[in-house]
Design a protein around this motif. Sequence first.
Motif, PDB file in Angstrom:
ATOM      1  N   ALA A   1       0.859  -1.188   0.000  1.00  0.00           N
ATOM      2  CA  ALA A   1       0.000   0.000   0.000  1.00  0.00           C
ATOM      3  C   ALA A   1       0.888   1.227   0.000  1.00  0.00           C
ATOM      4  O   ALA A   1       1.461   1.589   1.030  1.00  0.00           O
ATOM      5  CB  ALA A   1      -0.920  -0.014   1.217  1.00  0.00           C
ATOM      6  N   ASN A   2       0.993   1.863  -1.141  1.00  0.00           N
ATOM      7  CA  ASN A   2       1.930   2.975  -1.211  1.00  0.00           C
ATOM      8  C   ASN A   2       1.579   3.898  -2.368  1.00  0.00           C
ATOM      9  O   ASN A   2       1.216   3.432  -3.454  1.00  0.00           O
ATOM     10  CB  ASN A   2       3.361   2.458  -1.407  1.00  0.00           C
TER      11      ASN A   2
ATOM     12  N   GLY B   1       6.045   6.457  -6.000  1.00  0.00           N
ATOM     13  CA  GLY B   1       7.240   7.252  -5.754  1.00  0.00           C
ATOM     14  C   GLY B   1       7.554   7.535  -4.310  1.00  0.00           C
ATOM     15  O   GLY B   1       8.582   8.134  -3.993  1.00  0.00           O
ATOM     16  N   GLN B   2       6.687   7.084  -3.385  1.00  0.00           N
ATOM     17  CA  GLN B   2       6.911   7.358  -1.975  1.00  0.00           C
ATOM     18  C   GLN B   2       7.759   6.254  -1.338  1.00  0.00           C
ATOM     19  O   GLN B   2       7.628   5.080  -1.685  1.00  0.00           O
ATOM     20  CB  GLN B   2       5.583   7.467  -1.234  1.00  0.00           C
ATOM     21  N   PRO B   3       8.645   6.615  -0.393  1.00  0.00           N
ATOM     22  CA  PRO B   3       9.469   5.595   0.264  1.00  0.00           C
ATOM     23  C   PRO B   3       8.667   4.763   1.252  1.00  0.00           C
ATOM     24  O   PRO B   3       7.604   5.174   1.705  1.00  0.00           O
ATOM     25  CB  PRO B   3      10.534   6.432   0.991  1.00  0.00           C
ATOM     26  N   ASN B   4       9.183   3.602   1.591  1.00  0.00           N
ATOM     27  CA  ASN B   4       8.572   2.742   2.589  1.00  0.00           C
ATOM     28  C   ASN B   4       9.382   2.775   3.881  1.00  0.00           C
ATOM     29  O   ASN B   4      10.543   3.157   3.899  1.00  0.00           O
ATOM     30  CB  ASN B   4       8.473   1.302   2.083  1.00  0.00           C
ATOM     31  N   PHE B   5       8.744   2.335   4.948  1.00  0.00           N
ATOM     32  CA  PHE B   5       9.392   2.239   6.251  1.00  0.00           C
ATOM     33  C   PHE B   5       9.980   0.843   6.383  1.00  0.00           C
ATOM     34  O   PHE B   5      10.233   0.167   5.400  1.00  0.00           O
ATOM     35  CB  PHE B   5       8.369   2.575   7.334  1.00  0.00           C
ATOM     36  N   THR B   6      10.210   0.387   7.569  1.00  0.00           N
ATOM     37  CA  THR B   6      10.894  -0.887   7.782  1.00  0.00           C
ATOM     38  C   THR B   6       9.998  -1.982   8.345  1.00  0.00           C
ATOM     39  O   THR B   6      10.496  -3.007   8.772  1.00  0.00           O
ATOM     40  CB  THR B   6      12.083  -0.678   8.737  1.00  0.00           C
ATOM     41  N   GLY B   7       8.691  -1.781   8.377  1.00  0.00           N
ATOM     42  CA  GLY B   7       7.799  -2.799   8.893  1.00  0.00           C
ATOM     43  C   GLY B   7       6.675  -2.209   9.704  1.00  0.00           C
ATOM     44  O   GLY B   7       6.686  -1.031  10.049  1.00  0.00           O
TER      45      GLY B   7
END
Length: 215
Positions: free
Chosen positions: A169-170, A173-179
């Motif tokens: 779910a993003n 172009g947006q970064p993701n976190f680590t969990g």
Amino acid sequence: MREDFDGEQLPPAFQWLRTPWPEGLFSLTERPGHLRLFGRESVGSQFRQALMARRQQSHCYSASTVVEFEPEHYQQQAGLICYYGAAKFHYLYITHDDETGKHLRVMSSLPNHVQTDTFTAPIPLPSGVPVQLRVEVDEERLYFGYRLGDGEWHWLPQMFDASILSDEANAPGQPNFTGAFVGMACQDMAGTALHADFDYFEYREREYCMDARRS
């Protein structure tokens, strides 16, 4: 896991966001037996944020806490959060406004929806009473509940989408976190660092349940 915050060190399972100076975010000694979070930047901030959480390690779990918090205006918030990053979370929090007074509501940040920020209707709360907060997650289904003292649990009628707490779910172009994480948070966007005291935090993994609100 249940942590009653009776010691002077947090268990290794708890993590906080991007600062080598945690004493500016929380204390275990100012009120022994409690985790005191000092209100800092908004829950969407990527900098100085008072958010203390542990990893979600199962698709099905229960988590709860109890908080004492007396906000004076809408810029002060504290509560229980299911968090993936600054743009992906469900936050059950206590705040205050001139119309309702002290109240409880949910703010959700939904990166893959047309309306990215949503709020539930405010639920009035009495002053000077600790509030227990609870979340039940079963795969993509997430429910929030609360109770005052030893009374019955009251469940918000909405079913929230737990599937947003993932890489999939993003926004483009947006970064993701680590969990995915679940934990406690406190904000004071007015800069006065109003604190919230949490008496315990409990996280329990379990089997899938059709309706964990009945347990």
